[in-house]
Design a protein around this motif. Structure first.
Motif, PDB file in Angstrom:
ATOM      1  N   VAL A   1       0.935  -1.233   0.141  1.00  0.00           N
ATOM      2  CA  VAL A   1       0.084   0.122  -0.091  1.00  0.00           C
ATOM      3  C   VAL A   1       0.911   1.298   0.002  1.00  0.00           C
ATOM      4  CG1 VAL A   1      -1.826   1.148   1.190  1.00  0.00           C
ATOM      5  CG2 VAL A   1      -1.830  -1.205   1.371  1.00  0.00           C
ATOM      6  N   SER A   2       0.381   2.005  -0.756  1.00  0.00           N
ATOM      7  CA  SER A   2       1.626   3.312  -0.782  1.00  0.00           C
ATOM      8  C   SER A   2       1.119   4.218   0.118  1.00  0.00           C
ATOM      9  CB  SER A   2       0.987   4.002  -2.312  1.00  0.00           C
ATOM     10  OG  SER A   2      -0.028   4.767  -2.343  1.00  0.00           O
ATOM     11  N   ALA A   3       2.211   5.004   0.536  1.00  0.00           N
ATOM     12  CA  ALA A   3       2.023   5.913   1.696  1.00  0.00           C
ATOM     13  C   ALA A   3       0.981   7.082   1.495  1.00  0.00           C
ATOM     14  CB  ALA A   3       3.506   6.507   1.940  1.00  0.00           C
ATOM     15  N   ARG A   4       1.013   7.430  -0.167  1.00  0.00           N
ATOM     16  CA  ARG A   4      -0.033   8.619  -0.309  1.00  0.00           C
ATOM     17  C   ARG A   4      -1.513   8.002  -0.334  1.00  0.00           C
ATOM     18  NH1 ARG A   4      -0.140  11.638  -6.040  1.00  0.00           N
ATOM     19  NH2 ARG A   4      -1.673  13.316  -5.607  1.00  0.00           N
ATOM     20  N   SER A   5      -1.806   7.035  -0.287  1.00  0.00           N
ATOM     21  CA  SER A   5      -3.165   6.160  -0.335  1.00  0.00           C
ATOM     22  C   SER A   5      -3.466   6.181   1.136  1.00  0.00           C
ATOM     23  CB  SER A   5      -3.304   5.076  -0.951  1.00  0.00           C
ATOM     24  OG  SER A   5      -2.843   5.018  -2.541  1.00  0.00           O
ATOM     25  N   ARG A   6      -2.438   5.590   1.938  1.00  0.00           N
ATOM     26  CA  ARG A   6      -2.424   5.297   3.390  1.00  0.00           C
ATOM     27  C   ARG A   6      -2.947   6.676   4.019  1.00  0.00           C
ATOM     28  NH1 ARG A   6       1.776   3.796   4.504  1.00  0.00           N
ATOM     29  NH2 ARG A   6       1.409   1.278   4.341  1.00  0.00           N
ATOM     30  N   THR A   7      -2.200   7.753   3.660  1.00  0.00           N
ATOM     31  CA  THR A   7      -2.538   9.148   4.334  1.00  0.00           C
ATOM     32  C   THR A   7      -4.029   9.700   3.786  1.00  0.00           C
ATOM     33  OG1 THR A   7      -0.176   9.716   3.760  1.00  0.00           O
ATOM     34  CG2 THR A   7      -1.473  11.460   4.392  1.00  0.00           C
ATOM     35  N   ARG A   8      -4.196   9.574   2.593  1.00  0.00           N
ATOM     36  CA  ARG A   8      -5.574   9.948   2.115  1.00  0.00           C
ATOM     37  C   ARG A   8      -6.630   9.385   2.890  1.00  0.00           C
ATOM     38  NH1 ARG A   8      -5.363  10.752  -4.554  1.00  0.00           N
ATOM     39  NH2 ARG A   8      -3.953  12.463  -4.489  1.00  0.00           N
ATOM     40  N   TRP A   9      -6.549   7.862   2.956  1.00  0.00           N
ATOM     41  CA  TRP A   9      -7.336   7.336   4.022  1.00  0.00           C
ATOM     42  C   TRP A   9      -7.453   7.738   5.500  1.00  0.00           C
ATOM     43  CZ3 TRP A   9     -11.389   4.224   3.480  1.00  0.00           C
ATOM     44  CH2 TRP A   9     -11.936   3.290   4.572  1.00  0.00           C
ATOM     45  N   PHE A  10      -6.502   7.935   6.121  1.00  0.00           N
ATOM     46  CA  PHE A  10      -6.441   8.602   7.420  1.00  0.00           C
ATOM     47  C   PHE A  10      -6.892   9.791   7.275  1.00  0.00           C
ATOM     48  CE2 PHE A  10      -2.562   5.898   8.406  1.00  0.00           C
ATOM     49  CZ  PHE A  10      -3.240   4.919   8.689  1.00  0.00           C
ATOM     50  N   LEU A  11      -6.755  10.611   6.294  1.00  0.00           N
ATOM     51  CA  LEU A  11      -7.551  12.015   6.230  1.00  0.00           C
ATOM     52  C   LEU A  11      -8.968  12.011   6.156  1.00  0.00           C
ATOM     53  CD1 LEU A  11      -7.249  15.183   5.952  1.00  0.00           C
ATOM     54  CD2 LEU A  11      -6.762  14.661   3.544  1.00  0.00           C
ATOM     55  N   LEU A  12      -9.324  11.051   5.314  1.00  0.00           N
ATOM     56  CA  LEU A  12     -10.941  11.002   5.086  1.00  0.00           C
ATOM     57  C   LEU A  12     -11.606  10.309   6.387  1.00  0.00           C
ATOM     58  CD1 LEU A  12     -13.395  10.711   3.184  1.00  0.00           C
ATOM     59  CD2 LEU A  12     -12.678   8.465   2.704  1.00  0.00           C
ATOM     60  N   GLN A  13     -11.053   9.393   7.236  1.00  0.00           N
ATOM     61  CA  GLN A  13     -11.428   9.115   8.298  1.00  0.00           C
ATOM     62  C   GLN A  13     -11.477  10.036   9.347  1.00  0.00           C
ATOM     63  OE1 GLN A  13      -9.473   5.757  10.000  1.00  0.00           O
ATOM     64  NE2 GLN A  13     -11.029   5.293  11.721  1.00  0.00           N
ATOM     65  N   THR A  14     -10.507  10.785   9.523  1.00  0.00           N
ATOM     66  CA  THR A  14     -10.552  12.276  10.424  1.00  0.00           C
ATOM     67  C   THR A  14     -11.483  13.005  10.246  1.00  0.00           C
ATOM     68  OG1 THR A  14      -7.966  11.595  10.575  1.00  0.00           O
ATOM     69  CG2 THR A  14      -8.936  13.916  11.566  1.00  0.00           C
ATOM     70  N   LEU A  15     -11.713  13.582   8.891  1.00  0.00           N
ATOM     71  CA  LEU A  15     -12.749  14.474   8.277  1.00  0.00           C
ATOM     72  C   LEU A  15     -14.135  13.854   8.827  1.00  0.00           C
ATOM     73  CD1 LEU A  15     -11.159  15.841   5.102  1.00  0.00           C
ATOM     74  CD2 LEU A  15     -11.216  16.749   7.436  1.00  0.00           C
ATOM     75  N   ILE A  16     -14.307  12.684   8.701  1.00  0.00           N
ATOM     76  CA  ILE A  16     -15.645  11.957   8.773  1.00  0.00           C
ATOM     77  C   ILE A  16     -15.756  12.174  10.258  1.00  0.00           C
ATOM     78  CG2 ILE A  16     -17.095   9.819   8.864  1.00  0.00           C
ATOM     79  CD1 ILE A  16     -15.498   9.237   6.273  1.00  0.00           C
ATOM     80  N   ASN A  17     -15.020  11.652  10.790  1.00  0.00           N
ATOM     81  CA  ASN A  17     -15.259  11.892  12.588  1.00  0.00           C
ATOM     82  C   ASN A  17     -15.248  13.171  12.948  1.00  0.00           C
ATOM     83  OD1 ASN A  17     -15.030   9.084  12.690  1.00  0.00           O
ATOM     84  ND2 ASN A  17     -13.220   9.074  13.040  1.00  0.00           N
ATOM     85  N   ASN A  18     -14.802  14.273  12.258  1.00  0.00           N
ATOM     86  CA  ASN A  18     -14.766  15.561  12.669  1.00  0.00           C
ATOM     87  C   ASN A  18     -15.093  16.515  11.412  1.00  0.00           C
ATOM     88  OD1 ASN A  18     -13.074  15.371  15.775  1.00  0.00           O
ATOM     89  ND2 ASN A  18     -11.950  14.237  14.067  1.00  0.00           N
ATOM     90  N   PRO A  19     -16.221  16.557  11.176  1.00  0.00           N
ATOM     91  CA  PRO A  19     -16.632  17.413   9.877  1.00  0.00           C
ATOM     92  C   PRO A  19     -16.260  18.892  10.060  1.00  0.00           C
ATOM     93  CG  PRO A  19     -18.688  16.066  10.852  1.00  0.00           C
ATOM     94  CD  PRO A  19     -17.260  15.938  11.814  1.00  0.00           C
ATOM     95  N   ARG A  20     -16.130  19.493  11.030  1.00  0.00           N
ATOM     96  CA  ARG A  20     -15.652  21.006  11.206  1.00  0.00           C
ATOM     97  C   ARG A  20     -14.438  21.043  10.641  1.00  0.00           C
ATOM     98  NH1 ARG A  20     -18.285  22.831  17.174  1.00  0.00           N
ATOM     99  NH2 ARG A  20     -20.766  22.248  16.612  1.00  0.00           N
ATOM    100  N   LEU A  21     -13.628  20.554  10.527  1.00  0.00           N
ATOM    101  CA  LEU A  21     -12.278  20.513  10.169  1.00  0.00           C
ATOM    102  C   LEU A  21     -12.208  20.866   8.581  1.00  0.00           C
ATOM    103  CD1 LEU A  21     -10.247  17.817  12.160  1.00  0.00           C
ATOM    104  CD2 LEU A  21     -10.742  20.230  12.620  1.00  0.00           C
ATOM    105  N   THR A  22     -13.255  20.476   7.967  1.00  0.00           N
ATOM    106  CA  THR A  22     -13.213  21.024   6.545  1.00  0.00           C
ATOM    107  C   THR A  22     -13.472  22.127   6.192  1.00  0.00           C
ATOM    108  OG1 THR A  22     -15.757  20.494   6.396  1.00  0.00           O
ATOM    109  CG2 THR A  22     -14.270  18.571   6.120  1.00  0.00           C
ATOM    110  N   MET A  23     -13.911  22.972   7.234  1.00  0.00           N
ATOM    111  CA  MET A  23     -13.987  24.495   7.073  1.00  0.00           C
ATOM    112  C   MET A  23     -12.659  25.066   7.005  1.00  0.00           C
ATOM    113  SD  MET A  23     -17.420  25.072   9.270  1.00  0.00           S
ATOM    114  CE  MET A  23     -17.352  26.934   8.958  1.00  0.00           C
ATOM    115  N   HIS A  24     -11.502  24.512   7.764  1.00  0.00           N
ATOM    116  CA  HIS A  24     -10.394  25.146   7.912  1.00  0.00           C
ATOM    117  C   HIS A  24      -9.165  24.495   7.012  1.00  0.00           C
ATOM    118  CE1 HIS A  24     -12.007  26.927  11.658  1.00  0.00           C
ATOM    119  NE2 HIS A  24     -12.480  25.582  11.913  1.00  0.00           N
ATOM    120  N   ARG A  25      -9.820  23.920   5.919  1.00  0.00           N
ATOM    121  CA  ARG A  25      -8.701  23.308   5.078  1.00  0.00           C
ATOM    122  C   ARG A  25      -8.575  24.025   3.715  1.00  0.00           C
ATOM    123  NH1 ARG A  25      -9.272  18.555   2.673  1.00  0.00           N
ATOM    124  NH2 ARG A  25      -6.916  18.227   2.553  1.00  0.00           N
ATOM    125  N   LYS A  26      -7.504  24.031   3.145  1.00  0.00           N
ATOM    126  CA  LYS A  26      -7.233  24.844   2.019  1.00  0.00           C
ATOM    127  C   LYS A  26      -7.095  23.566   0.845  1.00  0.00           C
ATOM    128  CE  LYS A  26      -4.314  28.792   3.233  1.00  0.00           C
ATOM    129  NZ  LYS A  26      -3.019  29.335   3.055  1.00  0.00           N
TER     130      LYS A  26
END
Length: 211
Positions: free
Chosen positions: A167-192
């Motif tokens: 599993v590539s490191a980029r895919s793993r990072t995206r998956w962790f990011l998606l899981q974090t944003l699902i659990n914390n939807p308010r963080l999407t407002m502060h992302r560029k």
């Protein structure tokens, strides 16, 4: 070697004289030796009896069965104790000199016995080199070193891994990011985000949250 010498002494002192019809002479010499030892032991016993007869103190209490001795040692007794200690030390040293797990020195002087020191050193070496934590740590280091060498020498190293698919490191990072944003939807407002990606990401997050 010492036991062989003792056996030779017994053979030449007892067996051979009997074989060559010199048993009477051998018994005469043996009798003289036994007589000398008996005289020494008898003098020691006589001295103890004389000391008990003439050097006794009065009883310390009325309930005491025996009187205390004022003299508890003598010249012959000290000489006999010295000779007996030497004889016992020689016998024990002769039997224990081949054992490195037992010292032939008295307590406090074990360091002068090289065999005993080697035995203690071997115990320390076994303790340090068979420590479970140390063995496990060395096993982890060796395994990691082998994996790094295999990764450097093999172009398709991911195919040789037994842990599972690569599993590539980029895919793993995206998956962790998606899981974090699902659990914390308010963080999407502060992302560029780049233009056009915000709406797509919000739709993905909405779909994931609804599911």
């Amino acid at each position: 070697m010492v036991q062989s010498l003792c056996g030779m002494a017994i053979t030449y002192g007892l067996v051979l004289p009997i074989v060559h019809n010199q048993g009477l002479e051998m018994l005469q010499g043996l009798g003289i030796g036994i007589l000398m030892i008996s005289i020494v032991v008898g003098l020691m016993i006589l001295q103890m009896c004389i000391a008990a007869s003439f050097f006794l103190q009065p009883k310390l209490g009325t309930a005491d069965k025996q009187k205390p001795l004022a003299l508890n040692n003598s010249v012959l007794l000290g000489l006999g104790a010295c000779l007996s200690r030497l004889l016992i030390s020689c016998l024990l040293g002769m039997w224990l000199i081949a054992h490195i797990d037992r010292t032939i020195m008295q307590s406090g002087y074990e360091g002068a016995d090289m065999g005993f020191s080697a035995w203690i050193g071997m115990l320390y070496v076994d303790h340090y080199h068979t420590n479970p934590v140390l063995v496990s740590f060395c096993h982890i280091l060796i395994t990691n070193h082998r994996e790094k060498k295999l990764q450097q020498s093999t172009k398709y190293w991911c195919l040789n891994q037994s842990a599972g698919p690569h599993v590539s490191a980029r895919s793993r990072t995206r998956w962790f990011l998606l899981q974090t944003l699902i659990n914390n939807p308010r963080l999407t407002m502060h992302r560029k985000l780049k233009s056009g990606h915000s709406s797509q990401e919000s739709q993905i997050l909405k779909a994931c949250s609804e599911s």
